[in-house]
Design a protein around this motif. Structure first.
Motif, PDB file in Angstrom:
ATOM      1  N   ALA A  92      91.209  90.445  70.308  1.00  0.00           N
ATOM      2  CA  ALA A  92      90.941  91.733  69.674  1.00  0.00           C
ATOM      3  C   ALA A  92      89.497  91.867  69.201  1.00  0.00           C
ATOM      4  O   ALA A  92      88.889  92.930  69.353  1.00  0.00           O
ATOM      5  N   VAL A  93      88.926  90.798  68.625  1.00  0.00           N
ATOM      6  CA  VAL A  93      87.554  90.887  68.128  1.00  0.00           C
ATOM      7  C   VAL A  93      86.572  90.967  69.296  1.00  0.00           C
ATOM      8  O   VAL A  93      85.628  91.762  69.266  1.00  0.00           O
ATOM      9  N   VAL A  94      86.798  90.171  70.328  1.00  0.00           N
ATOM     10  CA  VAL A  94      85.925  90.232  71.502  1.00  0.00           C
ATOM     11  C   VAL A  94      86.011  91.612  72.134  1.00  0.00           C
ATOM     12  O   VAL A  94      84.979  92.230  72.454  1.00  0.00           O
ATOM     13  N   GLU A  95      87.208  92.113  72.293  1.00  0.00           N
ATOM     14  CA  GLU A  95      87.395  93.431  72.908  1.00  0.00           C
ATOM     15  C   GLU A  95      86.693  94.511  72.097  1.00  0.00           C
ATOM     16  O   GLU A  95      85.976  95.359  72.647  1.00  0.00           O
ATOM     17  N   GLY A  96      86.866  94.492  70.789  1.00  0.00           N
ATOM     18  CA  GLY A  96      86.203  95.474  69.927  1.00  0.00           C
ATOM     19  C   GLY A  96      84.697  95.359  69.984  1.00  0.00           C
ATOM     20  O   GLY A  96      83.977  96.367  69.970  1.00  0.00           O
ATOM     21  N   THR A  97      84.201  94.129  70.068  1.00  0.00           N
ATOM     22  CA  THR A  97      82.757  93.909  70.147  1.00  0.00           C
ATOM     23  C   THR A  97      82.191  94.472  71.440  1.00  0.00           C
ATOM     24  O   THR A  97      81.140  95.139  71.430  1.00  0.00           O
ATOM     25  N   VAL A  98      82.868  94.228  72.537  1.00  0.00           N
ATOM     26  CA  VAL A  98      82.417  94.748  73.836  1.00  0.00           C
ATOM     27  C   VAL A  98      82.365  96.273  73.801  1.00  0.00           C
ATOM     28  O   VAL A  98      81.399  96.885  74.262  1.00  0.00           O
ATOM     29  N   VAL A  99      83.393  96.896  73.234  1.00  0.00           N
ATOM     30  CA  VAL A  99      83.428  98.363  73.135  1.00  0.00           C
ATOM     31  C   VAL A  99      82.277  98.866  72.263  1.00  0.00           C
ATOM     32  O   VAL A  99      81.578  99.812  72.626  1.00  0.00           O
ATOM     33  N   SER A 100      82.065  98.215  71.109  1.00  0.00           N
ATOM     34  CA  SER A 100      81.000  98.638  70.191  1.00  0.00           C
ATOM     35  C   SER A 100      79.621  98.501  70.818  1.00  0.00           C
ATOM     36  O   SER A 100      78.785  99.403  70.699  1.00  0.00           O
ATOM     37  N   VAL A 101      79.361  97.380  71.465  1.00  0.00           N
ATOM     38  CA  VAL A 101      78.053  97.155  72.087  1.00  0.00           C
ATOM     39  C   VAL A 101      77.824  98.165  73.207  1.00  0.00           C
ATOM     40  O   VAL A 101      76.724  98.713  73.342  1.00  0.00           O
ATOM     41  N   ALA A 102      78.857  98.443  73.992  1.00  0.00           N
ATOM     42  CA  ALA A 102      78.717  99.406  75.091  1.00  0.00           C
ATOM     43  C   ALA A 102      78.423 100.809  74.564  1.00  0.00           C
ATOM     44  O   ALA A 102      77.678 101.567  75.187  1.00  0.00           O
ATOM     45  N   ALA A 103      78.975 101.149  73.397  1.00  0.00           N
ATOM     46  CA  ALA A 103      78.791 102.489  72.839  1.00  0.00           C
ATOM     47  C   ALA A 103      77.470 102.630  72.083  1.00  0.00           C
ATOM     48  O   ALA A 103      77.034 103.746  71.798  1.00  0.00           O
ATOM     49  N   ALA A 104      76.829 101.522  71.765  1.00  0.00           N
ATOM     50  CA  ALA A 104      75.592 101.550  70.974  1.00  0.00           C
ATOM     51  C   ALA A 104      74.395 101.805  71.883  1.00  0.00           C
ATOM     52  O   ALA A 104      73.815 100.880  72.446  1.00  0.00           O
ATOM     53  N   GLU A 105      74.034 103.059  72.020  1.00  0.00           N
ATOM     54  CA  GLU A 105      72.956 103.454  72.927  1.00  0.00           C
ATOM     55  C   GLU A 105      71.587 102.929  72.496  1.00  0.00           C
ATOM     56  O   GLU A 105      70.680 102.806  73.312  1.00  0.00           O
ATOM     57  N   HIS A 106      71.430 102.588  71.225  1.00  0.00           N
ATOM     58  CA  HIS A 106      70.134 102.132  70.726  1.00  0.00           C
ATOM     59  C   HIS A 106      69.836 100.671  71.083  1.00  0.00           C
ATOM     60  O   HIS A 106      68.703 100.220  70.946  1.00  0.00           O
ATOM     61  N   LEU A 107      70.826  99.925  71.568  1.00  0.00           N
ATOM     62  CA  LEU A 107      70.620  98.510  71.878  1.00  0.00           C
ATOM     63  C   LEU A 107      69.986  98.318  73.251  1.00  0.00           C
ATOM     64  O   LEU A 107      70.325  99.009  74.207  1.00  0.00           O
ATOM     65  N   ASP A 108      69.090  97.355  73.330  1.00  0.00           N
ATOM     66  CA  ASP A 108      68.468  96.958  74.589  1.00  0.00           C
ATOM     67  C   ASP A 108      69.229  95.726  75.071  1.00  0.00           C
ATOM     68  O   ASP A 108      68.846  94.597  74.785  1.00  0.00           O
ATOM     69  N   ARG A 109      70.344  95.946  75.790  1.00  0.00           N
ATOM     70  CA  ARG A 109      71.260  94.871  76.182  1.00  0.00           C
ATOM     71  C   ARG A 109      70.627  93.829  77.101  1.00  0.00           C
ATOM     72  O   ARG A 109      71.057  92.695  77.134  1.00  0.00           O
ATOM     73  N   GLU A 110      69.642  94.222  77.869  1.00  0.00           N
ATOM     74  CA  GLU A 110      69.026  93.306  78.838  1.00  0.00           C
ATOM     75  C   GLU A 110      67.638  92.864  78.392  1.00  0.00           C
ATOM     76  O   GLU A 110      66.949  92.168  79.137  1.00  0.00           O
ATOM     77  N   GLY A 111      67.236  93.266  77.216  1.00  0.00           N
ATOM     78  CA  GLY A 111      65.901  92.921  76.727  1.00  0.00           C
ATOM     79  C   GLY A 111      65.946  92.291  75.360  1.00  0.00           C
ATOM     80  O   GLY A 111      66.615  91.281  75.145  1.00  0.00           O
ATOM     81  N   LYS A 112      65.296  92.931  74.427  1.00  0.00           N
ATOM     82  CA  LYS A 112      65.070  92.337  73.124  1.00  0.00           C
ATOM     83  C   LYS A 112      66.338  92.085  72.312  1.00  0.00           C
ATOM     84  O   LYS A 112      66.325  91.254  71.408  1.00  0.00           O
ATOM     85  N   ASP A 113      67.430  92.752  72.582  1.00  0.00           N
ATOM     86  CA  ASP A 113      68.676  92.549  71.829  1.00  0.00           C
ATOM     87  C   ASP A 113      69.665  91.618  72.527  1.00  0.00           C
ATOM     88  O   ASP A 113      70.727  91.317  71.982  1.00  0.00           O
ATOM     89  N   ALA A 114      69.331  91.151  73.717  1.00  0.00           N
ATOM     90  CA  ALA A 114      70.273  90.362  74.522  1.00  0.00           C
ATOM     91  C   ALA A 114      70.730  89.093  73.806  1.00  0.00           C
ATOM     92  O   ALA A 114      71.914  88.747  73.830  1.00  0.00           O
ATOM     93  N   GLY A 115      69.825  88.385  73.165  1.00  0.00           N
ATOM     94  CA  GLY A 115      70.184  87.149  72.479  1.00  0.00           C
ATOM     95  C   GLY A 115      71.115  87.383  71.298  1.00  0.00           C
ATOM     96  O   GLY A 115      72.102  86.664  71.113  1.00  0.00           O
TER      97      GLY A 115
END
Length: 114
Positions: A3-26
Protein backbone atom coordinates in the motif's frame (compact mmCIF):
# COMPACT_ATOMS: atom_id res chain seq x y z
CA UNK A 1 3.07 -4.01 -4.47
CA UNK A 2 2.32 -2.84 -0.93
CA UNK A 3 0.00 0.00 0.00
CA UNK A 4 2.76 2.50 0.84
CA UNK A 5 4.74 1.71 -2.32
CA UNK A 6 1.59 1.95 -4.43
CA UNK A 7 0.61 5.28 -2.87
CA UNK A 8 4.13 6.61 -3.34
CA UNK A 9 4.18 5.68 -7.02
CA UNK A 10 0.82 7.42 -7.53
CA UNK A 11 1.96 10.54 -5.64
CA UNK A 12 5.27 10.83 -7.50
CA UNK A 13 3.54 10.35 -10.87
CA UNK A 14 1.03 13.10 -10.04
CA UNK A 15 3.69 15.56 -8.83
CA UNK A 16 4.36 17.58 -11.97
CA UNK A 17 7.01 19.71 -10.22
CA UNK A 18 9.40 16.76 -9.73
CA UNK A 19 12.30 16.10 -12.09
CA UNK A 20 12.05 12.28 -11.99
CA UNK A 21 15.01 11.70 -14.31
CA UNK A 22 17.20 14.54 -13.08
CA UNK A 23 17.78 16.37 -9.87
CA UNK A 24 15.00 14.63 -7.89
CA UNK A 25 15.77 11.06 -9.03
CA UNK A 26 17.90 10.17 -6.00
CA UNK A 27 15.42 11.47 -3.45
CA UNK A 28 12.59 9.67 -5.22
CA UNK A 29 14.60 6.42 -5.20
CA UNK A 30 15.28 6.84 -1.46
CA UNK A 31 11.58 7.51 -0.85
CA UNK A 32 10.63 4.34 -2.75
CA UNK A 33 13.23 2.31 -0.81
CA UNK A 34 11.67 3.52 2.45
CA UNK A 35 8.20 2.70 1.12
CA UNK A 36 9.34 -0.87 0.37
CA UNK A 37 10.91 -1.17 3.82
CA UNK A 38 7.69 0.00 5.50
CA UNK A 39 5.53 -2.37 3.43
CA UNK A 40 7.85 -5.34 4.00
CA UNK A 41 8.42 -4.90 7.74
CA UNK A 42 5.40 -6.94 8.91
CA UNK A 43 6.16 -9.78 6.48
CA UNK A 44 9.77 -9.99 7.64
CA UNK A 45 8.74 -9.81 11.30
CA UNK A 46 6.16 -12.60 10.81
CA UNK A 47 8.81 -14.77 9.14
CA UNK A 48 11.25 -14.26 12.02
CA UNK A 49 8.56 -14.98 14.62
CA UNK A 50 7.66 -18.20 12.75
CA UNK A 51 11.34 -19.24 12.84
CA UNK A 52 11.51 -18.58 16.58
CA UNK A 53 8.29 -20.50 17.19
CA UNK A 54 9.48 -23.49 15.16
CA UNK A 55 12.86 -23.58 16.93
CA UNK A 56 12.72 -22.07 20.45
CA UNK A 57 16.45 -22.82 20.89
CA UNK A 58 17.32 -20.67 17.89
CA UNK A 59 19.42 -17.60 18.48
CA UNK A 60 17.22 -15.67 16.04
CA UNK A 61 15.47 -12.76 17.75
CA UNK A 62 13.00 -10.20 16.42
CA UNK A 63 14.48 -6.84 15.44
CA UNK A 64 13.95 -3.79 17.58
CA UNK A 65 10.84 -1.77 16.77
CA UNK A 66 11.25 0.41 13.71
CA UNK A 67 10.24 3.86 14.86
CA UNK A 68 12.35 5.66 12.24
CA UNK A 69 11.17 4.57 8.79
CA UNK A 70 7.72 6.17 8.77
CA UNK A 71 8.83 9.58 10.14
CA UNK A 72 11.76 9.56 7.71
CA UNK A 73 9.42 8.62 4.85
CA UNK A 74 7.11 11.51 5.75
CA UNK A 75 10.07 13.94 5.87
CA UNK A 76 11.08 12.83 2.37
CA UNK A 77 7.47 13.28 1.19
CA UNK A 78 7.38 16.77 2.66
CA UNK A 79 10.73 17.76 1.16
CA UNK A 80 9.57 16.56 -2.26
CA UNK A 81 6.33 18.52 -2.00
CA UNK A 82 4.14 15.43 -1.70
CA UNK A 83 2.28 16.58 1.43
CA UNK A 84 -0.02 19.59 1.87
CA UNK A 85 2.61 21.27 4.06
CA UNK A 86 5.36 20.47 1.61
CA UNK A 87 3.39 21.85 -1.29
CA UNK A 88 2.82 25.08 0.65
CA UNK A 89 6.53 25.38 1.34
CA UNK A 90 7.35 24.89 -2.33
CA UNK A 91 4.88 27.55 -3.39
CA UNK A 92 6.17 30.20 -0.97
CA UNK A 93 9.82 29.16 -0.91
CA UNK A 94 9.89 29.07 2.88
CA UNK A 95 8.47 27.08 5.76
CA UNK A 96 4.99 28.03 6.87
CA UNK A 97 4.54 30.02 10.05
CA UNK A 98 6.51 32.95 11.41
CA UNK A 99 10.17 32.57 12.28
CA UNK A 100 10.77 32.32 16.02
CA UNK A 101 11.80 35.56 17.69
CA UNK A 102 15.55 35.70 18.32
CA UNK A 103 15.62 37.54 21.63
CA UNK A 104 19.39 37.15 22.05
CA UNK A 105 20.10 38.78 18.67
CA UNK A 106 17.65 41.55 19.51
CA UNK A 107 19.36 42.16 22.88
CA UNK A 108 22.79 42.28 21.24
CA UNK A 109 21.60 44.78 18.64
CA UNK A 110 20.07 47.04 21.33
CA UNK A 111 23.26 46.99 23.41
CA UNK A 112 25.82 47.11 20.60
CA UNK A 113 27.24 43.68 21.41
CA UNK A 114 28.81 41.79 18.51
Amino acid sequence: MGAVVEGTVVSVAAAEHLDREGKDAGAIAALLALAHKIDDYDTILDHILDQIESDPESKVRPPASDNVSIPTYLKYCESLGLTPGGRGELATGKKSGPAPKDELAEFRMEHGIA
